[in-house]
Design a protein around this motif. Structure first.
Motif, mmCIF file in Angstrom:
data_model
loop_
_atom_site.group_PDB
_atom_site.id
_atom_site.type_symbol
_atom_site.label_atom_id
_atom_site.label_comp_id
_atom_site.label_asym_id
_atom_site.label_seq_id
_atom_site.Cartn_x
_atom_site.Cartn_y
_atom_site.Cartn_z
ATOM 1 N N MET A 1 69.814 48.149 94.425
ATOM 2 C CA MET A 1 70.662 48.821 93.473
ATOM 3 C C MET A 1 70.171 48.530 92.054
ATOM 4 S SD MET A 1 73.650 47.484 95.788
ATOM 5 C CE MET A 1 74.083 48.198 97.357
ATOM 6 N N ASP A 2 70.667 49.241 91.086
ATOM 7 C CA ASP A 2 70.062 49.216 89.758
ATOM 8 C C ASP A 2 70.072 47.853 89.091
ATOM 9 O OD1 ASP A 2 69.345 51.810 89.683
ATOM 10 O OD2 ASP A 2 71.057 52.503 88.534
ATOM 11 N N SER A 3 69.047 47.567 88.335
ATOM 12 C CA SER A 3 69.000 46.442 87.413
ATOM 13 C C SER A 3 68.129 46.856 86.252
ATOM 14 C CB SER A 3 68.418 45.191 88.102
ATOM 15 O OG SER A 3 67.023 45.255 88.137
ATOM 16 N N THR A 7 62.773 50.863 87.396
ATOM 17 C CA THR A 7 62.643 52.180 86.789
ATOM 18 C C THR A 7 63.150 53.269 87.719
ATOM 19 O OG1 THR A 7 60.374 52.380 87.632
ATOM 20 C CG2 THR A 7 60.668 51.453 85.435
ATOM 21 N N ALA A 8 63.173 53.022 89.043
ATOM 22 C CA ALA A 8 63.627 54.019 89.999
ATOM 23 C C ALA A 8 65.153 54.074 90.028
ATOM 24 C CB ALA A 8 63.096 53.698 91.392
ATOM 25 N N LYS A 9 65.682 55.260 90.219
ATOM 26 C CA LYS A 9 67.121 55.469 90.216
ATOM 27 C C LYS A 9 67.723 55.192 91.581
ATOM 28 C CE LYS A 9 71.080 56.924 88.568
ATOM 29 N NZ LYS A 9 71.795 56.101 87.579
ATOM 30 N N VAL A 10 68.862 54.509 91.602
ATOM 31 C CA VAL A 10 69.628 54.259 92.815
ATOM 32 C C VAL A 10 70.893 55.097 92.745
ATOM 33 C CG1 VAL A 10 70.778 52.513 94.199
ATOM 34 C CG2 VAL A 10 68.717 51.922 92.951
ATOM 35 N N ARG A 11 71.255 55.725 93.864
ATOM 36 C CA ARG A 11 72.367 56.670 93.847
ATOM 37 C C ARG A 11 73.528 56.153 94.695
ATOM 38 N NH1 ARG A 11 70.138 62.098 92.667
ATOM 39 N NH2 ARG A 11 67.911 61.853 92.261
ATOM 40 N N PHE A 42 57.162 48.778 95.776
ATOM 41 C CA PHE A 42 58.292 47.875 95.575
ATOM 42 C C PHE A 42 58.465 47.532 94.098
ATOM 43 C CE2 PHE A 42 56.771 47.250 99.882
ATOM 44 C CZ PHE A 42 57.953 47.398 100.605
ATOM 45 N N GLU A 43 59.735 47.473 93.690
ATOM 46 C CA GLU A 43 60.097 47.070 92.331
ATOM 47 C C GLU A 43 61.122 45.945 92.414
ATOM 48 O OE1 GLU A 43 61.655 50.391 90.219
ATOM 49 O OE2 GLU A 43 59.700 51.340 89.932
ATOM 50 N N PRO A 44 61.179 45.072 91.411
ATOM 51 C CA PRO A 44 62.204 44.026 91.418
ATOM 52 C C PRO A 44 63.601 44.632 91.392
ATOM 53 C CG PRO A 44 60.522 43.582 89.762
ATOM 54 C CD PRO A 44 60.294 44.976 90.231
ATOM 55 N N GLY A 45 64.495 44.011 92.130
ATOM 56 C CA GLY A 45 65.903 44.408 92.123
ATOM 57 C C GLY A 45 66.751 43.275 91.594
ATOM 58 N N PRO A 51 66.231 36.453 96.071
ATOM 59 C CA PRO A 51 65.152 37.430 95.895
ATOM 60 C C PRO A 51 65.499 38.765 96.542
ATOM 61 C CG PRO A 51 64.273 35.292 96.529
ATOM 62 C CD PRO A 51 65.756 35.192 96.674
ATOM 63 N N TYR A 52 65.204 39.853 95.824
ATOM 64 C CA TYR A 52 65.582 41.188 96.302
ATOM 65 C C TYR A 52 64.680 42.207 95.628
ATOM 66 C CZ TYR A 52 68.906 44.888 97.754
ATOM 67 O OH TYR A 52 69.504 45.978 98.335
ATOM 68 N N VAL A 53 64.188 43.158 96.418
ATOM 69 C CA VAL A 53 63.338 44.209 95.867
ATOM 70 C C VAL A 53 63.856 45.569 96.312
ATOM 71 C CG1 VAL A 53 61.274 42.756 95.758
ATOM 72 C CG2 VAL A 53 61.713 44.136 97.816
ATOM 73 N N HIS A 54 63.522 46.586 95.523
ATOM 74 C CA HIS A 54 63.790 47.969 95.893
ATOM 75 C C HIS A 54 62.540 48.582 96.498
ATOM 76 C CE1 HIS A 54 67.183 48.358 92.666
ATOM 77 N NE2 HIS A 54 67.615 47.834 93.793
ATOM 78 N N ALA A 55 62.707 49.295 97.594
ATOM 79 C CA ALA A 55 61.641 50.125 98.152
ATOM 80 C C ALA A 55 61.705 51.474 97.458
ATOM 81 C CB ALA A 55 61.827 50.288 99.653
#
Length: 262
Positions: A1-3, A7-11, A42-45, A51-55
């Motif tokens: 989810m967003d942080s 840069t990627a959008k979470v909906r 992957f981006e940091p979340g 530790p958590y990342v966004h796919a």
């Protein structure tokens, strides 16, 4: 989810499954498995809980991967329903004889809770900034999420009451019966369903939400998963929504891939 780091959008989409996450014991190993299989970057979340990342695929965040705590709890993908009010949903879960396991807890992207429905299927609850449903043509995105349960009608009554399916804008949200399933539609697209567990399903599995990620060729993805150290639950098979292969990752977490029909 967003942080702020992403840069990627979470909906967050109200009343339907709109986010999925996996808590792995070996986060780097999970990235090495799912990245090549599903074409993820992957981006940091948010890391408030570890530790958590966004796919990310096609510029959109489509899933989260974090680090599980110690213990013998089986690893599993979790599907999250969006909501306008996590407290109201948590109250509705308890009032209808289900289990609220954790939360709601505040974090970077809103508030989250974890629950199990009356027959034990685990799901998440996410209250965050509401948006529209994601594109369904994104490779690697969770495009089909299906509850495998003994009684889909009883399940539909439970989830419908908890997430207020009745009375929502029919131009954006619809519940229908098709292909022997209760199907949820958002923005004109079928996104999730509640189905009776049938012969040929995952042997010995309790009720659960099965998450299917989009791939171009399910049979090819099955072979690739084996090359990457995963395992196969059964041969690929055809469904009304596309060809599906059920798999396990390197640590045993179950998921599926689907070649969606046009």
């Amino acid at each position: 989810m967003d942080s702020e780091e992403t840069t990627a959008k979470v909906r967050c989409v109200a009343a339907v499954p709109c986010w999925v996450s996996l808590m792995a014991r070996d986060l780097e190993g999970a990235k090495d498995f799912y990245g090549p299989l599903l074409g993820w970057e992957f981006e940091p979340g948010p890391e408030r809980f570890g530790p958590y990342v966004h796919a990310v695929t096609g510029g959109e965040a489509v899933a989260g991967l974090g680090v599980a705590g110690t213990g013998a709890v089986p690893l599993a993908w979790t599907s999250y329903f969006g909501t306008e009010n996590a407290d109201a949903v948590a109250d509705a879960v308890r009032e209808r004889g289900a289990t609220l396991a954790v939360g709601p807890l505040a974090f970077d992207a809103g508030r989250v809770a974890f629950a199990a429905d009356p027959v034990g299927a685990v799901f998440g609850i996410w209250e965050g900034p509401l948006g529209r449903a994601r594109r369904l043509d994104l490779p690697g995105a969770p495009v089909w999420i299906e509850l495998r349960t003994p009684d889909p009608f009883a399940a539909a009554l439970f989830y419908g009451e908890v997430f207020r399916w009745d009375g929502r804008d029919p131009e954006r949200f619809e519940v229908r019966w098709e292909h022997d399933r209760v199907v949820l539609r958002a923005e004109g697209h079928s996104v999730a369903a509640l189905a009776k567990e049938q012969a040929g399903g995952p042997a010995g599995m309790p009720p659960h939400w099965e998450i299917s990620f989009a791939v171009q060729d399910a049979d090819r993805a099955l072979a690739r998963a084996l090359e990457l150290g995963g395992s196969v639950i059964g041969p690929a098979f055809d469904t009304p929504y596309g060809r599906v292969a059920r798999l396990r990752d390197r640590e045993g977490a179950r998921f599926a891939v689907i070649s969606p029909k046009g």
